[in-house]
Write a protein that holds these residues in place. Structure first.
Motif, short mmCIF file in Angstrom:
data_model
loop_
_atom_site.label_atom_id
_atom_site.label_comp_id
_atom_site.label_asym_id
_atom_site.label_seq_id
_atom_site.Cartn_x
_atom_site.Cartn_y
_atom_site.Cartn_z
N PRO A 1 13.64 1.18 -55.39
CA PRO A 1 12.36 0.49 -55.52
C PRO A 1 11.44 0.88 -54.37
O PRO A 1 11.86 1.00 -53.22
CB PRO A 1 12.74 -0.99 -55.44
N GLU A 2 10.18 1.10 -54.70
CA GLU A 2 9.22 1.57 -53.71
C GLU A 2 9.08 0.60 -52.54
O GLU A 2 9.09 -0.62 -52.73
CB GLU A 2 7.86 1.77 -54.39
N PHE A 3 8.96 1.16 -51.34
CA PHE A 3 8.79 0.34 -50.15
C PHE A 3 7.46 -0.39 -50.23
O PHE A 3 6.44 0.20 -50.57
CB PHE A 3 8.84 1.22 -48.89
N ASP A 4 7.49 -1.68 -49.94
CA ASP A 4 6.28 -2.50 -49.97
C ASP A 4 6.08 -3.11 -48.59
O ASP A 4 6.79 -4.04 -48.21
CB ASP A 4 6.44 -3.59 -51.03
N GLU A 5 5.14 -2.57 -47.85
CA GLU A 5 4.87 -3.01 -46.47
C GLU A 5 4.63 -4.52 -46.39
O GLU A 5 5.10 -5.17 -45.48
CB GLU A 5 3.65 -2.27 -45.92
N GLY A 6 3.95 -5.06 -47.39
CA GLY A 6 3.60 -6.48 -47.37
C GLY A 6 4.72 -7.40 -47.83
O GLY A 6 4.70 -8.60 -47.53
N GLU B 1 12.65 -11.83 -52.73
CA GLU B 1 12.62 -11.20 -54.05
C GLU B 1 12.73 -9.67 -53.93
O GLU B 1 13.45 -9.02 -54.68
CB GLU B 1 11.34 -11.55 -54.82
N TYR B 2 11.99 -9.12 -52.98
CA TYR B 2 12.03 -7.67 -52.78
C TYR B 2 13.42 -7.24 -52.30
O TYR B 2 14.00 -6.28 -52.80
CB TYR B 2 10.96 -7.23 -51.78
N ARG B 3 13.95 -7.97 -51.34
CA ARG B 3 15.27 -7.64 -50.79
C ARG B 3 16.35 -7.76 -51.87
O ARG B 3 17.28 -6.96 -51.91
CB ARG B 3 15.60 -8.55 -49.60
N THR B 4 16.23 -8.73 -52.75
CA THR B 4 17.20 -8.88 -53.84
C THR B 4 17.12 -7.68 -54.77
O THR B 4 18.14 -7.10 -55.16
CB THR B 4 16.95 -10.18 -54.62
N ARG B 5 15.89 -7.28 -55.15
CA ARG B 5 15.70 -6.15 -56.05
C ARG B 5 16.26 -4.86 -55.41
O ARG B 5 16.96 -4.09 -56.05
CB ARG B 5 14.21 -6.00 -56.38
#
Length: 118
Positions: free
Chosen positions: A93-98, A104-108
């Motif tokens: 999954p693409e890195f999301d600076e924000g 949720e991002y860490r889970t994905r």
């Protein structure tokens, strides 16, 4: 299968929390070659990761790697070795600076990296 939080911890045989080690600037090596250099590293229990600047490899993008994928740190050569191929890292999954610290991002991202052995 590893427990969810283990993915975000350094392997005990790779990094000893008792030692001071700043990984920023280290070169990151996938199983099939260099992917970039460490832009940021965290060392918190259960929340450790590297942010790697891939430079020209994927057009200046950054990737986030959970600490558990690190298999070796070589302080003399300033190299970090990870148990993933370039393709596996590029397809994450693409890195999301924000949002990179959001659950949720860490889970994905964790779900993605858990699909691979190692």
């Amino acid at each position: 299968m590893r427990a969810p939080m283990e993915l975000w911890d350094y392997r005990p045989d790779v990094y000893n929390r008792g030692q001071a080690l700043d990984l920023v600037g280290y070169h990151v090596q996938a199983t099939d070659g260099k992917i970039g250099s460490v832009d940021e590293a965290t060392y918190e229990v259960g929340e450790s990761f590297l942010i790697v600047d891939t430079g020209p490899w994927i057009f200046g993008k950054k990737v986030l790697l959970p600490a558990q994928v690190i298999t070796k740190i070589d302080p003399q050569e300033r190299d970090i070795f990870v148990a993933r191929t370039k393709a596996e890292i590029k397809d994450a999954p693409e890195f999301d600076e924000g949002a990179h610290k959001e659950p949720e991002y860490r889970t994905r991202l964790g779900d993605y990296y858990r699909r691979f052995p190692g």
